[in-house]
Design a protein around this motif. Structure first.
Motif: not given
Ligand code: SF4
Length: 385
Positions: A163, A165-167, A169-170, A173, A207-208, A243, A282
């Protein structure tokens, strides 16, 4: 060496899988590979035990360690292999917390596991082997040169990994690296193999998944699904988690026109407050999410929508929690997966101010679970008759 079955005369192994459909796919692929190398599956005493670990939450990480310790207790002479996201993220932890592990392999390089295991068994030394590859460094999609071995009636096909996107809380990634897609030919081949062997539902995962094809020519998720849809066998396709911004109009159209893609979207919302979605990093607002749900219902009026929700994210006030409840209720979500916020080491959210008190988080989780039951019952009632 333990008792051998007629098929393979090699050492015996067992695999314990934690976590998401991606892990389930990889365990089945590792099993296919080990069988191909002459090892045989045994759920009793085994020469080799493989734990395919998960680290999405603190609880999952704890469970991964516990499974490893228990496996060694049950099989003191077995070679213990710890692989998966927990190994990839916290190899130093394993040194201290799971000294029993003989081989530690992250989320990359597992297609080499048979050789690593057989070499280790031959060497008979107990020195720990740690093989953690650095990720986000141009890694390719890793193919396992074997048909995954599934015992369950709904096999999984992994189409994508990683992924970008680097949210906040995640940790996934960091465990899975940059987005990389699998060639459509291998995916079609695998779908055909499952369908031809009588499986009636195939789960598609990544994953995404919305990022499928960004690194390939002229293919994306809707186009890939159309290709699978063309296979001439009686089976249906179910998408696992996707997503929200990956749910495009093109995808909805393909799902609506297909006679086999389930009218089901598992679309993580995470919060019903756009202020919190921003803190989470997000890439959508509550209004964007609502628009996608309403559009999906236009294409597929009977659609079932499942959502993940994180409760107690740092900075979450009571009004944000209320907004999450109202959003889920107004969107008539049919199933909610409730996650109490779990700080993951090294993620930006871990350092955020306003960590929610455990008793308040607990209270909100209880309220959210009650709502989840109510909305699920409402959805099922609609299907009666
Ligand atoms: S989209 Fe966000 S939550 Fe999902 S894997 Fe990527 S960074 Fe993690």
């Amino acid at each position: 060496m333990s008792e051998k079955n007629a098929k393979n005369s090699g050492p015996s192994f067992d695999i314990i899988t934690l976590g998401c459909p991606l892990n389930q796919y990889e365990s089945a692929a590792i099993e296919g590979l080990l069988l191909k190398h002459g090892l045989n599956r045994s759920r009793d005493k085994s020469d080799v035990v493989i734990i395919n670990s998960c680290a999405v939450t603190q609880a999952a990480a704890r469970r991964s360690r516990k499974e490893a310790r228990q496996a060694k207790k049950k099989n003191p002479n077995a070679l213990l292999v710890l692989t998966g996201c927990y190994s990839q993220l916290y190899p130093r932890d394993i040194e201290k917390l799971v000294p029993e592990a003989d081989i530690v392999v992250g989320t990359a390089g597992r297609s080499k596991l048979p050789e690593i295991i057989l070499q280790k068994l031959d060497q008979k030394d107990r020195e720990k082997r740690v093989l953690i590859q650095q990720l986000h460094k141009g890694e390719e999609f890793e193919e396992f040169d074997a048909v995954p071995k599934f015992y369950r009636h709904r096999p999984v096909i992994k189409i994508q990994e990683g992924c970008n996107q680097f949210c906040t809380f995640c940790a996934v990634i960091f465990a899975r690296g940059k987005p990389r897609s699998r060639g459509p030919e291998r995916i079609i081949e695998e779908a055909e193999a499952y369908a031809a062997s009588g499986h009636r539902e195939i789960i598609i995962t990544g994953t995404n998944m919305g990022l499928y094809g960004i690194d390939l020519e002229d293919i994306n998720l809707p186009k890939l699904l159309k290709k699978i849809d063309d296979l001439d066998y009686p089976f249906r396709i179910r998408l696992s988690s996707i997503e929200p911004m990956g749910v495009t109009e093109e995808l909805m159209e393909v799902m609506a026109k297909s006679r086999r893609i389930c009218h089901y979207l598992y679309m993580p919302l995470q919060s019903g407050s756009s202020r919190i979605l921003k803190l989470m990093g997000r890439n959508y607002t509550v209004e964007d999410y609502r628009e996608i749900v309403e559009k999906a219902r236009k294409f597929m009026p009977d659609i079932s929508i499942m959502a993940d929700i994180i409760v107690g994210f740092p900075g979450e006030r009571d009004e944000d929690h209320r907004k999450s409840m109202e959003t889920l209720r107004s969107l008539e979500i049919s199933k909610i997966h409730v996650f109490p916020y779990s700080p993951r080491p090294g993620t930006p959210a871990e350092a955020l101010k306003g960590q929610v008190r455990p008793d308040i988080k607990k209270q909100r989780v209880e309220e959210m679970n009650l709502l989840a039951e109510e909305l699920s019952m409402n959805f099922h009632k609609k299907l009666l008759g």
